[in-house]
Design an enzyme around this catalytic site. Structure first.
Site, PDB file in Angstrom:
ATOM      1  N   ASP A  63       0.842  -1.182   0.000  1.00 50.01           N
ATOM      2  CA  ASP A  63       0.000   0.000   0.000  1.00 50.01           C
ATOM      3  C   ASP A  63       0.888   1.247   0.000  1.00 50.01           C
ATOM      4  OD1 ASP A  63       0.979   0.273   2.583  1.00 50.01           O
ATOM      5  OD2 ASP A  63      -0.876  -0.413   3.541  1.00 50.01           O
ATOM      6  N   GLU A 104      20.809   2.387 -11.161  1.00 53.95           N
ATOM      7  CA  GLU A 104      21.895   2.656 -10.237  1.00 53.95           C
ATOM      8  C   GLU A 104      21.443   3.680  -9.210  1.00 53.95           C
ATOM      9  OE1 GLU A 104      25.537   3.815 -12.072  1.00 53.95           O
ATOM     10  OE2 GLU A 104      25.684   2.028 -13.313  1.00 53.95           O
ATOM     11  N   CYS A 130      14.423 -15.830 -10.265  1.00 51.53           N
ATOM     12  CA  CYS A 130      13.857 -16.345  -9.014  1.00 51.53           C
ATOM     13  C   CYS A 130      14.841 -17.166  -8.192  1.00 51.53           C
ATOM     14  CB  CYS A 130      12.613 -17.170  -9.319  1.00 51.53           C
ATOM     15  SG  CYS A 130      11.268 -16.180 -10.020  1.00 51.53           S
TER      16      CYS A 130
END
Length: 341
Positions: A63, A104, A130
């Site tokens: 949020d 960067e 992953c």
């Protein structure tokens, strides 16, 4: 012949703590179906595909009160406190997030600052789809084994909100075909979250969980099968699954010469989908009852998925339990690392 460069054992590394931070906003697959209603009708596709095909009921988003890197730093602070490690004694911080606000500097520098780590603590990003968190643990363990550092913090924070919104907007356009929809389906399973782990020397922490070592293998001929950025993740699903499973089976068979992983107490998988999990269970003949799942509620949180699952499962583990962390990352790479609780 075993390739010793990719089959490794650690001598003195232990996992001292692992923590997860869940993003606060729950986004159900039903909500995504509603947002894609016109596209599904036009393409004559049924609702409920995300639940029936992928097994993803919901995922999380951040949020306005928090960001992925703040959550990663928060998880790291909790892990350091649980491990009873003073930040001034940390010699290495590795961020493994796919998500980044800019090219960067590294995400690691902001987290290093937020944690108040000393200037002597090396800090950098490792990105490997992953598989990044597992790679980070391996590198940190090697540096602990060598005596170069005493403590390491590995962090990951992911934010899928932008890629989720961009994918839904694009799939809602009139020119999108069924093939386009299938190629971007995986983007809709992504979720947000954060995780952190503290590693240290096993001889100084008998209460820690020994990181034994493992195996890694690469199948980079498949590097174009899943390509993603903030705009979307574009996947050749069948080819990616076939290539990934072939690599997992190759690594699993080769590992039998050095490791006995057929009857582990837990298999902590990178969390993708029902199809992915079923395929690994079948290929390696695993006991599905020993595989905790978080993707049904949290979705695929990229490299944070595996450590988040380990953190959420950790309260159920007892001393002596053998845990195998198994990851596959687009590219394709795979790695398996054993931890003794």
């Amino acid at each position: 012949m075993t390739n010793l460069n990719a089959t490794f054992r650690h001598q003195n590394s232990a996992l001292l703590a692992v923590k997860a931070r869940l993003a606060p906003l729950v986004v159900t697959s039903e909500e995504i179906d509603v947002r894609l209603a016109e596209a599904l009708t036009r393409l004559r596709l049924p609702t409920g595909l995300l639940e029936r095909v992928a097994g993803v009921i919901s995922r999380r988003n951040w949020d306005d009160n928090g960001t992925f890197d703040e959550a990663a730093a928060g998880a790291a602070a909790e892990a350091l406190e649980e491990a009873k490690v003073d930040p001034k004694d940390v010699g290495l911080l590795i961020n493994t997030s796919v998500t980044r606000k800019h090219l960067e500097p590294s995400v690691a520098v902001g987290i290093h600052h937020a944690l108040g780590l000393p200037s002597s603590a090396m800090n950098f990003d490792i990105t490997n789809a992953c598989l990044g968190f597992v790679n980070g643990m391996t590198l940190a363990s090697q540096m602990i084994d060598s005596g170069q550092i005493k403590y390491a913090v590995i962090v990951d924070g992911e934010d899928s909100n932008e890629i989720q919104a961009n994918t839904i907007n694009r799939l809602s356009q009139p020119g999108i075909s069924r093939k386009d929809f299938v190629n971007e389906f995986a983007s809709l399973t992504l979720g947000s979250g954060a995780a952190a782990a503290v590693l240290g020397p096993a001889d100084a922490h008998p209460e820690g969980h020994r990181i034994m070592g493992g195996i890694s293998r690469a199948g980079t001929e498949h590097h174009l099968l899943c390509v993603g950025d903030k705009d979307g993740m574009f996947t050749h699903t069948k080819e990616l699954l076939a290539g990934g499973m072939a690599l997992v089976v190759e690594a699993w068979k080769e590992a039998k010469g050095s490791w006995d992983w057929q009857k582990m107490d837990r298999y902590i998988l990178h969390q993708v989908s029902d199809v992915h999990t079923d395929s690994i269970v079948k290929a390696a003949k695993l006991d599905r009852r020993r595989i905790p799942l978080t993707y049904p509620e949290l979705g695929n949180v990229g490299p944070a998925s595996l450590p988040m699952t380990l953190a959420l499962e950790s309260s159920k583990l007892v001393k002596g339990n053998r845990v195998l962390c198994m990851g596959v990352g687009s590219g394709i790479n795979t790695a398996m690392t054993e931890i003794v609780w």
